[in-house]
Design a protein around this motif. Structure first.
Motif, PDB file in Angstrom:
ATOM      1  N   ILE A  79      61.466 -29.355 -57.130  1.00  0.00           N
ATOM      2  CA  ILE A  79      62.340 -29.436 -58.294  1.00  0.00           C
ATOM      3  C   ILE A  79      63.116 -30.743 -58.200  1.00  0.00           C
ATOM      4  O   ILE A  79      63.615 -31.097 -57.130  1.00  0.00           O
ATOM      5  CB  ILE A  79      63.333 -28.267 -58.349  1.00  0.00           C
ATOM      6  CG1 ILE A  79      62.592 -26.936 -58.405  1.00  0.00           C
ATOM      7  CG2 ILE A  79      64.247 -28.395 -59.567  1.00  0.00           C
ATOM      8  CD1 ILE A  79      63.511 -25.744 -58.292  1.00  0.00           C
ATOM      9  N   ALA A  80      63.211 -31.454 -59.310  1.00  0.00           N
ATOM     10  CA  ALA A  80      64.000 -32.684 -59.371  1.00  0.00           C
ATOM     11  C   ALA A  80      64.949 -32.587 -60.558  1.00  0.00           C
ATOM     12  O   ALA A  80      64.513 -32.294 -61.674  1.00  0.00           O
ATOM     13  CB  ALA A  80      63.099 -33.905 -59.515  1.00  0.00           C
ATOM     14  N   ASN A 135      66.259 -21.321 -52.074  1.00  0.00           N
ATOM     15  CA  ASN A 135      65.269 -20.698 -52.960  1.00  0.00           C
ATOM     16  C   ASN A 135      65.947 -19.995 -54.130  1.00  0.00           C
ATOM     17  O   ASN A 135      65.436 -19.984 -55.247  1.00  0.00           O
ATOM     18  CB  ASN A 135      64.416 -19.704 -52.175  1.00  0.00           C
ATOM     19  CG  ASN A 135      63.431 -20.387 -51.260  1.00  0.00           C
ATOM     20  OD1 ASN A 135      63.061 -21.529 -51.506  1.00  0.00           O
ATOM     21  ND2 ASN A 135      63.015 -19.705 -50.214  1.00  0.00           N
ATOM     22  N   ALA A 136      67.109 -19.403 -53.874  1.00  0.00           N
ATOM     23  CA  ALA A 136      67.835 -18.719 -54.950  1.00  0.00           C
ATOM     24  C   ALA A 136      68.301 -19.709 -56.007  1.00  0.00           C
ATOM     25  O   ALA A 136      68.145 -19.487 -57.206  1.00  0.00           O
ATOM     26  CB  ALA A 136      69.033 -17.978 -54.369  1.00  0.00           C
ATOM     27  N   PHE A 186      62.748 -29.836 -52.196  1.00  0.00           N
ATOM     28  CA  PHE A 186      61.351 -29.696 -51.782  1.00  0.00           C
ATOM     29  C   PHE A 186      61.083 -28.260 -51.343  1.00  0.00           C
ATOM     30  O   PHE A 186      61.707 -27.757 -50.413  1.00  0.00           O
ATOM     31  CB  PHE A 186      61.027 -30.674 -50.656  1.00  0.00           C
ATOM     32  CG  PHE A 186      61.214 -32.111 -51.048  1.00  0.00           C
ATOM     33  CD1 PHE A 186      60.322 -32.730 -51.905  1.00  0.00           C
ATOM     34  CD2 PHE A 186      62.294 -32.845 -50.577  1.00  0.00           C
ATOM     35  CE1 PHE A 186      60.494 -34.057 -52.289  1.00  0.00           C
ATOM     36  CE2 PHE A 186      62.470 -34.165 -50.947  1.00  0.00           C
ATOM     37  CZ  PHE A 186      61.572 -34.769 -51.802  1.00  0.00           C
ATOM     38  N   VAL A 187      60.158 -27.622 -52.034  1.00  0.00           N
ATOM     39  CA  VAL A 187      59.827 -26.217 -51.780  1.00  0.00           C
ATOM     40  C   VAL A 187      58.528 -26.081 -51.001  1.00  0.00           C
ATOM     41  O   VAL A 187      58.447 -25.322 -50.046  1.00  0.00           O
ATOM     42  CB  VAL A 187      59.732 -25.444 -53.119  1.00  0.00           C
ATOM     43  CG1 VAL A 187      59.379 -23.993 -52.893  1.00  0.00           C
ATOM     44  CG2 VAL A 187      61.036 -25.573 -53.891  1.00  0.00           C
ATOM     45  N   GLU A 214      63.056 -27.562 -40.960  1.00  0.00           N
ATOM     46  CA  GLU A 214      62.068 -26.595 -41.411  1.00  0.00           C
ATOM     47  C   GLU A 214      62.423 -25.994 -42.750  1.00  0.00           C
ATOM     48  O   GLU A 214      61.584 -25.390 -43.415  1.00  0.00           O
ATOM     49  CB  GLU A 214      61.919 -25.468 -40.380  1.00  0.00           C
ATOM     50  CG  GLU A 214      61.345 -25.951 -39.055  1.00  0.00           C
ATOM     51  CD  GLU A 214      61.199 -24.810 -38.075  1.00  0.00           C
ATOM     52  OE1 GLU A 214      60.687 -25.044 -36.983  1.00  0.00           O
ATOM     53  OE2 GLU A 214      61.594 -23.685 -38.428  1.00  0.00           O
ATOM     54  N   ALA A 215      63.652 -26.145 -43.145  1.00  0.00           N
ATOM     55  CA  ALA A 215      64.090 -25.563 -44.411  1.00  0.00           C
ATOM     56  C   ALA A 215      63.785 -26.489 -45.553  1.00  0.00           C
ATOM     57  O   ALA A 215      63.465 -27.655 -45.390  1.00  0.00           O
ATOM     58  CB  ALA A 215      65.589 -25.277 -44.358  1.00  0.00           C
ATOM     59  N   VAL A 216      63.877 -25.948 -46.746  1.00  0.00           N
ATOM     60  CA  VAL A 216      63.741 -26.770 -47.938  1.00  0.00           C
ATOM     61  C   VAL A 216      64.877 -27.778 -47.959  1.00  0.00           C
ATOM     62  O   VAL A 216      66.011 -27.449 -47.647  1.00  0.00           O
ATOM     63  CB  VAL A 216      63.789 -25.887 -49.186  1.00  0.00           C
ATOM     64  CG1 VAL A 216      63.635 -26.726 -50.430  1.00  0.00           C
ATOM     65  CG2 VAL A 216      62.694 -24.841 -49.128  1.00  0.00           C
TER      66      VAL A 216
END
Length: 389
Positions: free
Chosen positions: A281-282, A262-263, A165-166, A233-235
């Motif tokens: 993204i899945a 994210n990278a 989850f972004v 709080e992070a993805v």
């Protein structure tokens, strides 16, 4: 006398006022059932996508549409000769196959919107609804990408789904699920689904570009995926699997986690050419089966017309397509039964130097496949290692 008349007037006014209040209250009481019915009807309309069988209708809509197209073809050719009917059906099957398409450059788009019944109290799409939407997107993609496989009686079981989850999708927002075939090996295919929203206005937002080398102190892909929901709080990254395990390793700080996730997301998904904003993204892990027999993905791709060799088109297909037609096309001497037997194990009898499906994709696709598999293997191994915790 005047005082008495004034008192009577005041009394009459008070009586009239009280009568008016009683009339208003009575009217409201009488209208309450109507308002209640209207509210219930509105509530049902708002949640129409969650009605009984609504999910099934959305899921099987591509299948029903394809069956209708086939039935309409048979109705139109009903009075033709048997040979003409067979040729017409063969041409129609060719038209729905992705002949000469590059499997790594083919994208299937599934459009939807974040309805109120799909949203949570934060007024954005609930995390629990992503798998439900992805079910419909995957089946739509399967029907469009592998028509000959389904014609042979195949099915696609789902082994796992990894979510990254972004950014949240606000309620009532329209979005797209873009599915691509990221990588495959001798058994599994990994389908990458990107939930994106097109930005409002002319300004396009760009995704974070993938770094050429990992930053010092940055986690590996396996460590990243194993983090799970460690930082609220992070993805986040999670998996759906038969074991129901959820990773929970908290050995990386929130800042490093965000940068690393994210990278990996950028490496797996890349940037959207049209400037669409990436939200989730899945990565789905699927396999191809006929009955209980597993079919190699490369074989399924080749028998549906895919190739990574440039210079070919639908009207001028690659040579391997002609080999596939000999097995599954009536005019070429094949049939769905022969294709089923071939996929179910007949391919093992073909000598190694005559296995046309192994060269159908070409060297460029193979090179990119191996590169993508190295990334996705980190994802898979990281989740499998959670079982030892």
């Amino acid at each position: 006398m005047a005082s008495k008349a004034s008192s009577q007037a005041v009394a009459s006014l008070r009586h009239l006022r009280g009568l008016t209040k009683r009339v208003h209250v009575a009217a409201i009481i009488r209208l309450f059932p109507k308002f209640a019915k209207l509210l219930v009807a509105l509530l049902f309309l708002i949640n129409i996508r969650s009605w009984p069988l609504a999910w099934h209708i959305r899921i099987f809509r591509p299948v029903l549409l394809r069956r209708f197209q086939h039935a309409w073809l048979r109705a139109r050719t009903r009075f033709l000769s048997r040979t003409a009917q067979t040729q017409a059906e063969d041409r129609w099957l060719d038209s729905i196959c992705p002949i000469a398409a590059n499997p790594q450059e083919t994208t299937i788009t599934y459009r939807s919107w974040a309805s109120p019944d799909d949203s949570d109290w934060n007024l954005h799409m609930s995390n629990s609804c992503y798998p439900k939407i992805l079910d419909g997107a995957r089946l739509k993609a399967a029907v469009e990408l592998f028509p000959m496989f389904f014609r042979a009686g195949g099915w696609l079981p789902l082994a796992a789904t990894h979510f990254h989850f972004v950014k949240e999708i606000p309620m009532l927002s329209s979005y797209e699920v873009r599915l691509t075939m990221g990588a495959w090996d001798h058994k599994w295919m990994y389908v990458i689904g990107k939930f994106v929203c097109k930005p409002n206005g002319k300004k396009k937002r760009q995704l974070v570009p993938p770094p050429s080398q990992p930053v010092e102190g940055e986690a590996t892909a396996s460590q990243i995926i194993a983090l799970g929901n460690g930082d609220s709080e992070a993805v986040t990254s999670s998996i759906q699997s038969p074991s129901g395990l959820t990773p929970a390793i908290n050995n990386i700080t929130g800042t490093d986690t965000r940068a690393s996730l994210n990278a990996v997301a950028a490496q797996l998904a890349g940037k959207e050419a049209d400037g669409a904003v990436l939200h989730t993204i899945a990565v789905s892990q699927i396999c191809f089966k006929i009955g209980r027999i597993t079919i190699p993905p490369s074989l399924v791709l080749a028998t549906n017309g895919f190739t990574g060799i440039s210079g070919y088109t639908t009207n001028a297909p690659h040579p391997q397509w002609a080999e596939a037609k000999k097995i599954m096309s009536y005019p070429a001497g094949g049939s769905p039964r022969k294709l089923r037997e071939f996929l179910s194990g007949g391919w093992k009898n073909v000598p190694d130097n005559e296995r046309w499906w192994e060269i159908a994709m070409g060297p460029d696709v193979e090179q990119k496949r191996l590169k993508n598999m190295s990334l996705i293997d980190d994802l898979r191994k990281g989740m499998e290692s959670v079982g030892s915790i």
